[in-house]
Scaffold this active site. Sequence first.
Site, PDB file in Angstrom:
ATOM      1  N   ASP A  61      -7.201  34.868  25.739  1.00 14.61           N
ATOM      2  CA  ASP A  61      -8.503  34.882  25.098  1.00 14.61           C
ATOM      3  C   ASP A  61      -9.297  33.723  25.703  1.00 14.61           C
ATOM      4  O   ASP A  61      -8.723  32.832  26.324  1.00 14.61           O
ATOM      5  CB  ASP A  61      -8.312  34.690  23.587  1.00 14.61           C
ATOM      6  CG  ASP A  61      -9.613  34.600  22.834  1.00 14.61           C
ATOM      7  OD1 ASP A  61     -10.502  35.441  23.067  1.00 14.61           O
ATOM      8  OD2 ASP A  61      -9.753  33.663  22.019  1.00 14.61           O
ATOM      9  N   ARG A  62     -10.612  33.719  25.541  1.00 15.22           N
ATOM     10  CA  ARG A  62     -11.396  32.625  26.105  1.00 15.22           C
ATOM     11  C   ARG A  62     -11.722  31.569  25.053  1.00 15.22           C
ATOM     12  O   ARG A  62     -11.145  30.502  25.038  1.00 15.22           O
ATOM     13  CB  ARG A  62     -12.689  33.159  26.755  1.00 15.22           C
ATOM     14  CG  ARG A  62     -13.373  32.092  27.634  1.00 15.22           C
ATOM     15  CD  ARG A  62     -14.764  32.493  28.057  1.00 15.22           C
ATOM     16  NE  ARG A  62     -15.696  32.281  26.937  1.00 15.22           N
ATOM     17  CZ  ARG A  62     -17.015  32.457  27.038  1.00 15.22           C
ATOM     18  NH1 ARG A  62     -17.558  32.873  28.162  1.00 15.22           N
ATOM     19  NH2 ARG A  62     -17.797  32.248  25.992  1.00 15.22           N
ATOM     20  N   ASP A  63     -12.647  31.874  24.149  1.00 16.15           N
ATOM     21  CA  ASP A  63     -13.132  30.891  23.173  1.00 16.15           C
ATOM     22  C   ASP A  63     -12.026  30.507  22.190  1.00 16.15           C
ATOM     23  O   ASP A  63     -11.466  31.359  21.508  1.00 16.15           O
ATOM     24  CB  ASP A  63     -14.346  31.438  22.421  1.00 16.15           C
ATOM     25  CG  ASP A  63     -15.501  31.782  23.357  1.00 16.15           C
ATOM     26  OD1 ASP A  63     -15.707  31.047  24.334  1.00 16.15           O
ATOM     27  OD2 ASP A  63     -16.177  32.802  23.111  1.00 16.15           O
ATOM     28  N   TYR A 103     -20.117  31.476  19.714  1.00 19.21           N
ATOM     29  CA  TYR A 103     -21.007  32.153  20.660  1.00 19.21           C
ATOM     30  C   TYR A 103     -21.406  31.248  21.832  1.00 19.21           C
ATOM     31  O   TYR A 103     -22.575  30.976  22.063  1.00 19.21           O
ATOM     32  CB  TYR A 103     -22.248  32.721  19.957  1.00 19.21           C
ATOM     33  CG  TYR A 103     -21.887  33.686  18.855  1.00 19.21           C
ATOM     34  CD1 TYR A 103     -21.376  34.943  19.171  1.00 19.21           C
ATOM     35  CD2 TYR A 103     -22.043  33.351  17.521  1.00 19.21           C
ATOM     36  CE1 TYR A 103     -21.021  35.840  18.156  1.00 19.21           C
ATOM     37  CE2 TYR A 103     -21.700  34.242  16.514  1.00 19.21           C
ATOM     38  CZ  TYR A 103     -21.189  35.484  16.843  1.00 19.21           C
ATOM     39  OH  TYR A 103     -20.844  36.362  15.855  1.00 19.21           O
ATOM     40  N   GLN A 107     -16.980  39.537  23.255  1.00 20.57           N
ATOM     41  CA  GLN A 107     -18.261  38.825  23.360  1.00 20.57           C
ATOM     42  C   GLN A 107     -19.324  39.581  22.572  1.00 20.57           C
ATOM     43  O   GLN A 107     -20.299  40.080  23.116  1.00 20.57           O
ATOM     44  CB  GLN A 107     -18.644  38.650  24.829  1.00 20.57           C
ATOM     45  CG  GLN A 107     -17.746  37.713  25.593  1.00 20.57           C
ATOM     46  CD  GLN A 107     -17.833  36.276  25.098  1.00 20.57           C
ATOM     47  OE1 GLN A 107     -18.892  35.789  24.729  1.00 20.57           O
ATOM     48  NE2 GLN A 107     -16.697  35.583  25.079  1.00 20.57           N
ATOM     49  N   SER A 108     -19.108  39.659  21.256  1.00 19.57           N
ATOM     50  CA  SER A 108     -20.032  40.417  20.401  1.00 19.57           C
ATOM     51  C   SER A 108     -21.411  39.788  20.320  1.00 19.57           C
ATOM     52  O   SER A 108     -22.360  40.434  19.875  1.00 19.57           O
ATOM     53  CB  SER A 108     -19.456  40.581  18.996  1.00 19.57           C
ATOM     54  OG  SER A 108     -19.437  39.333  18.326  1.00 19.57           O
ATOM     55  N   CYS A 120     -15.559  42.457  26.213  1.00 12.53           N
ATOM     56  CA  CYS A 120     -16.115  43.522  25.387  1.00 12.53           C
ATOM     57  C   CYS A 120     -17.431  43.037  24.800  1.00 12.53           C
ATOM     58  O   CYS A 120     -17.442  42.114  23.984  1.00 12.53           O
ATOM     59  CB  CYS A 120     -15.149  43.902  24.272  1.00 12.53           C
ATOM     60  SG  CYS A 120     -15.902  45.094  23.129  1.00 12.53           S
TER      61      CYS A 120
END
Length: 189
Positions: free
Chosen positions: A8-10, A19, A52-53, A89
């Site tokens: 995962d990134r964040d 965000y 990445q909503s 995403c």
Amino acid sequence: MNNAIFMDRDGTINVDKSYVYNINNFFFIENVIDAMVILKKMNFFLIIVTNQSGIARGLFTKDDFLLLTKWMIFYLRLHHVHIDAIYFCPHHSKGIVKKFQRTCLCRKPNPGMLLDAKQRFNINMTNSYMVGDTENDMLAGQSAGIGTNVLVCSGKETTKKSQSTANWIIKSLAFLPNVIKIHKNTKPI
């Protein structure tokens, strides 16, 4: 077949400041770059899989995300880390940007991004790892057939439920290479 570290990134690679979409707010978690160098030397593919909503929510654009991603790849290369692929995403069912407003198979906890990478890189999922800071990361790993799902405590606060979905719980991605080495050298009695 190849073995991979899906990350995962964040909250896993960078500090989760909610965000994150520009360079000024992107800060690598301490020692994760060093860990990625070691993981590459251990012959793992490094694959980032990130929801990445914020794109669907209209908080930033796909171009904002791609610009930050290009910078991140460049920065990691300066430190001798090659990221094999980045899957993201941009969708969310409650998004306000119509183009990205939908339910999809790629948004974690769904396994779509991981399965796409499996096919593209001929990944042995049983010998691979999913590393993330949320229950959704762990569930995506389980659904994709990942052998070891690793919950890190460097991002979102872990819950009993998120802990119950993980095979391992570690402080940070920075500790993963040592934990893998320990487990590979431990023989059952």
